[in-house]
Structure formats: C-alpha cells, structure tokens
Enzyme design. Sequence first.
Site, mmCIF file in Angstrom:
data_model
loop_
_atom_site.group_PDB
_atom_site.id
_atom_site.type_symbol
_atom_site.label_atom_id
_atom_site.label_comp_id
_atom_site.label_asym_id
_atom_site.label_seq_id
_atom_site.Cartn_x
_atom_site.Cartn_y
_atom_site.Cartn_z
ATOM 1 N N ASP A 191 -52.708 -30.924 21.745
ATOM 2 C CA ASP A 191 -51.705 -30.171 20.991
ATOM 3 C C ASP A 191 -50.425 -30.979 21.053
ATOM 4 O OD1 ASP A 191 -53.538 -28.156 20.606
ATOM 5 O OD2 ASP A 191 -52.746 -26.874 22.204
ATOM 6 N N SER A 216 -63.547 -23.864 23.766
ATOM 7 C CA SER A 216 -62.329 -24.574 23.377
ATOM 8 C C SER A 216 -62.564 -26.080 23.341
ATOM 9 C CB SER A 216 -61.195 -24.283 24.360
ATOM 10 O OG SER A 216 -60.105 -25.154 24.106
ATOM 11 N N GLU A 246 -53.440 -24.025 12.920
ATOM 12 C CA GLU A 246 -52.741 -24.638 14.054
ATOM 13 C C GLU A 246 -52.286 -26.034 13.650
ATOM 14 O OE1 GLU A 246 -54.819 -24.607 17.765
ATOM 15 O OE2 GLU A 246 -54.775 -22.429 17.930
ATOM 16 N N VAL A 263 -56.564 -18.145 20.858
ATOM 17 C CA VAL A 263 -56.920 -18.874 22.088
ATOM 18 C C VAL A 263 -58.429 -18.785 22.237
ATOM 19 C CG1 VAL A 263 -56.610 -19.015 24.578
ATOM 20 C CG2 VAL A 263 -54.730 -18.193 23.152
HETATM 21 ZN ZN LIG Z 1 -55.138 -26.953 20.791
#
Ligand SMILES: [Zn+2]
Length: 257
Positions: free
Chosen positions: A178, A169, A226, A163
């Site tokens: 996402d 971010s 990810e 995270v």
């Molecule tokens: Zn993400």
Amino acid sequence: MDYERERRRKKRYREAMRNRIIAAVLLAGIIVGAIFIIKGCKKDDAPVDEDQNQPAADAVKPVDDQPKVDDELLTLVNPWNPLPDSWTPDLVTLSDGRKIDSRCYEAFEEMMDACKAAGYSPFLCSAYRTQETQQGLYDNKVQRLVDSGMSEEEAKVEAAKAVAIPGTSEHQLGLAVDIVDANMQDLTDEQENTATQKWLMANSWRYGFIHRYPNDKTDITGIIYEPWHYRYVGKDAAQDIFNRDITLEEYLGKAEH
Ligand SMILES: [Zn+2]
C-alpha cells in the site's frame, strides 16, 4: 558343344541382365519410397508443430494446484481463493522495518526511486502482513462498524470488503504494497487525486506492479476501490494487464465466482 556353351553363356547373360533390371527397379522403388517418406514427414511436421505449440500456449495459464516457479508471481488470493497452505514468503526487511518478498524487492525499490526522482512523495504504509496482523486489522474494522451501529453479522460482511478476511489478503503473500502520497496519507478515494498516486497508477506496470483494485471492478475483485494497493505480478503480466485494462482475476480467467 560350342552351341551348348553358347546357349549357356547367353542364358547366364540374360539372367544377369534380368537381375540387374530387378535390382534397378528395386533401387528406384527404394528411392521413390524414401522421397515420399521425407516429403510426407515434412508435410506432417507442420501440424505436429502446431499441436506442440498449443500445449505450450496453454502452459502459460497457471495451474492451480501446482504452479510453476514463474507462475507463483500470479498466485491469486482473493475472497474466493485463500492463501495457499504451501505459500512461503521469502522476506526482506526494508529500511523502515516493514517486510516484502525478495521476488519483488528490487522492483519495488526501483519503482519508489523512480517515483521520487520524478518529483513525487511515495510513502509505503503497508507491505507483508502475517495472519495475526491481518486478523487484528479485520477485527478492528468489524469492531468499528459494530460501534457505528451495525449488527456483528453485517459488520463482518461489510468489513471484508475493505479489509480482507485473514487468509485471503494479498499482503500475506508479501507481493502487495500500500503506497500513499506522503502529503496525503488517508486511505480514501481521494488518494487517486494525489500526484504520487497518479504517477504510480500510470507507471507501476513498468516495474511489474499492477493497480490491483480498480474502481469499477469490485464485483470481480471482491475488494472496494483502493487506489493505493499495488500487487507485484512480474513485468510481462503487469504490462499485459495494464494495456488490457483488466484485473488479475480476468487475466487468469477467474473473474467468475
Ligand atoms: Zn493493500
């Protein structure tokens, strides 16, 4: 007298002829000079053009402190490059209440529609995040790791791999999403095996999105694998990044930290 008149007439004639010759020579000289200058310019033009092309090619590379309008889509946000203070997302609210930047809204809708039309089940589980939202996610992750037995220092380092530390971010740009398979929503490596994710990984570039955190590029991105995280960079950059199988960091020449 006649002789003298004749002599003067001949003298005037000779002077006139000499003047004409001088004029002709001067004219010829001007013409030759002009041809030389024109040819010289043409010859010089080529390298000048090449020189002019080079700054144009360089201009494609984004400039950190003052990105061009088009380059905003390539803004690098990672553990070493925090969100620019000047960043102002222009948010559009989606049907589920989540928000996304208007610069990628249409492309995102097109991608989701195409994925569904192909028979898959994409589900958006995160889009734009505020600093506060990101802080909450990060704090939760740290707490879970502390609860599992880590020291707070270790937990903070470990949490940042999964995270992003608030302010670093991509979700804060409004250009990252996402997406998981609606039938398998776990944020784990297993996500890559879902039909939805396979389709997205193979096709997102067509809509200007890149699979941002590949499995073997963690050292470069600073973020773990990810399979669900996609970042909008515009169609041209996305196609190039996909074809070259590189990360945004490599594309921007900023793979070294
Ligand atoms: Zn993400």
